[in-house]
Design an enzyme around this catalytic site. Sequence first.
Site, PDB file in Angstrom:
ATOM      1  N   GLN A  15     -10.932   2.296   2.566  1.00 61.07           N
ATOM      2  CA  GLN A  15      -9.813   2.233   3.502  1.00 61.07           C
ATOM      3  C   GLN A  15      -9.981   3.350   4.534  1.00 61.07           C
ATOM      4  O   GLN A  15     -10.104   4.523   4.184  1.00 61.07           O
ATOM      5  CB  GLN A  15      -8.481   2.386   2.761  1.00 61.07           C
ATOM      6  CG  GLN A  15      -7.280   2.230   3.657  1.00 61.07           C
ATOM      7  CD  GLN A  15      -5.966   2.404   2.921  1.00 61.07           C
ATOM      8  OE1 GLN A  15      -5.192   3.296   3.263  1.00 61.07           O
ATOM      9  NE2 GLN A  15      -5.693   1.567   1.929  1.00 61.07           N
ATOM     10  N   ASP A  24       0.833  -1.204   0.000  1.00 56.88           N
ATOM     11  CA  ASP A  24       0.000   0.000   0.000  1.00 56.88           C
ATOM     12  C   ASP A  24       0.867   1.253   0.000  1.00 56.88           C
ATOM     13  O   ASP A  24       1.656   1.470   0.917  1.00 56.88           O
ATOM     14  CB  ASP A  24      -0.908  -0.014   1.232  1.00 56.88           C
ATOM     15  CG  ASP A  24      -1.850   1.170   1.272  1.00 56.88           C
ATOM     16  OD1 ASP A  24      -2.969   1.049   0.747  1.00 56.88           O
ATOM     17  OD2 ASP A  24      -1.463   2.228   1.825  1.00 56.88           O
ATOM     18  N   HIS A  27      -7.903   9.514  -1.762  1.00 59.24           N
ATOM     19  CA  HIS A  27      -7.271   9.442  -0.446  1.00 59.24           C
ATOM     20  C   HIS A  27      -8.117  10.055   0.661  1.00 59.24           C
ATOM     21  O   HIS A  27      -7.968   9.715   1.834  1.00 59.24           O
ATOM     22  CB  HIS A  27      -5.899  10.118  -0.481  1.00 59.24           C
ATOM     23  CG  HIS A  27      -4.941   9.586   0.534  1.00 59.24           C
ATOM     24  ND1 HIS A  27      -3.581   9.592   0.363  1.00 59.24           N
ATOM     25  CD2 HIS A  27      -5.133   9.026   1.747  1.00 59.24           C
ATOM     26  CE1 HIS A  27      -2.985   9.049   1.407  1.00 59.24           C
ATOM     27  NE2 HIS A  27      -3.908   8.713   2.280  1.00 59.24           N
ATOM     28  N   TYR A  42       2.582   9.950  -0.110  1.00 55.87           N
ATOM     29  CA  TYR A  42       3.747   9.412   0.601  1.00 55.87           C
ATOM     30  C   TYR A  42       5.060   9.694  -0.123  1.00 55.87           C
ATOM     31  O   TYR A  42       6.130   9.550   0.466  1.00 55.87           O
ATOM     32  CB  TYR A  42       3.622   7.892   0.777  1.00 55.87           C
ATOM     33  CG  TYR A  42       2.380   7.400   1.480  1.00 55.87           C
ATOM     34  CD1 TYR A  42       1.519   8.266   2.154  1.00 55.87           C
ATOM     35  CD2 TYR A  42       2.050   6.045   1.458  1.00 55.87           C
ATOM     36  CE1 TYR A  42       0.373   7.795   2.781  1.00 55.87           C
ATOM     37  CE2 TYR A  42       0.916   5.570   2.087  1.00 55.87           C
ATOM     38  CZ  TYR A  42       0.077   6.449   2.745  1.00 55.87           C
ATOM     39  OH  TYR A  42      -1.051   5.970   3.357  1.00 55.87           O
TER      40      TYR A  42
END
Length: 285
Positions: A173, A50, A116, A55
Site C-alpha cells: 500500500q 482500511d 505501516h 488512526y
Amino acid sequence: MTKSLTLQSCAVLRDGAQIPILGFGTYELESKDAYNAVTWALESGYRHIDSAEWYENERGCGKAILDFCRSHDVPRSSVFYTTKLKYNDGYEGVTRSIQKSLNECGLGYIDLYLIHGPIGGKTARLESWRAICEAHKSGKLKNIGISTFGIKHLQEILDFCSERSLPLPSVHQIDLHPFQVRSAIVEFSKRHGIILEAWAPLVRGLRFKHPSIVNLSQKHNKDPAQILLRYSLQKGYVAIPKSSSHTRIASNTQIFDFELSDNEIQDLDNLDEALVTDWDPTDCD
C-alpha cells in the site's frame, strides 16, 4: 480493465485470497466519525475497510462492521478488514501490537495486516516481519504486506523471506495517482507478485482543478474524484478513497459505468510530478 468491473470485483492475492478492488479509507477519522463513515460505506456497497493502529479508530471501524453484519444478516467474512502496525519496535512489541489491534477491532481475525512504514532501520523492519509471519501462521492475520516501502526495503524483505522460508508480502500500500506514479516501485512490486494498493488515490483533492482532470471530468460526465478512482482501477491497483461525507462516500462508488481509453490513461500517467500528499519514507535508512 473493462466496464465489466463492478463494486464486487476483487483482485487475487498470491495465495488465492481475494481483496475487493475498491476499499474505504479511514485516515484522520476519529473513532465515532469512523463508525458513522464505515457504516455509510458498507451501506453503499463497499466491502473493504482500511484502518490502522496509528488512526486510533480500530474500535469504531470494527464495531461498525459487526453492527452492519448483524443488522443485515451477513457474515463477518463478507467484509475485508485491513489494519496496520504503528511502530517497528521489535518482535515482542509487534506481537503485542497485533494482539492489541485484534482486541480493538473485535473481529476475531484481521484480513490484511501491513507494516505501516519502513522507519526504524533494517533490523526493526525484519523483526516486524518475523512477528507478523508468526501471527499469520496462527491464523490471526489472513494476509500480510507492507506500506510505503522503497525498493531497498522491499528487497530486504524478499531476501529475508527467502533465507527464512517465510511468506512474501501479498500487498504493498503506497500513495499512487497520476501526479505520483512511482514507476520503479510499481514495476518491482508487480514483478514479485505483490498487489498494489493506492492510498490517497484522490490526491487529497489537491489536483481536482487540474485542466487534464477537468477535461476528462467533462468528457465522461463524471466528477474529478470518479476520474481518479477509475484511473486507479484501470492501472490494476486496489483504490482506497477516504471521505467523511455520506454523499461523497456513495458517489465514489459510481465508477463502474464508464472506461478511460488507453490514451487517456497514458495522458494521466504523463502528469507525474512526484507529488507527495502526506509522507514519503521510501528513501529512509
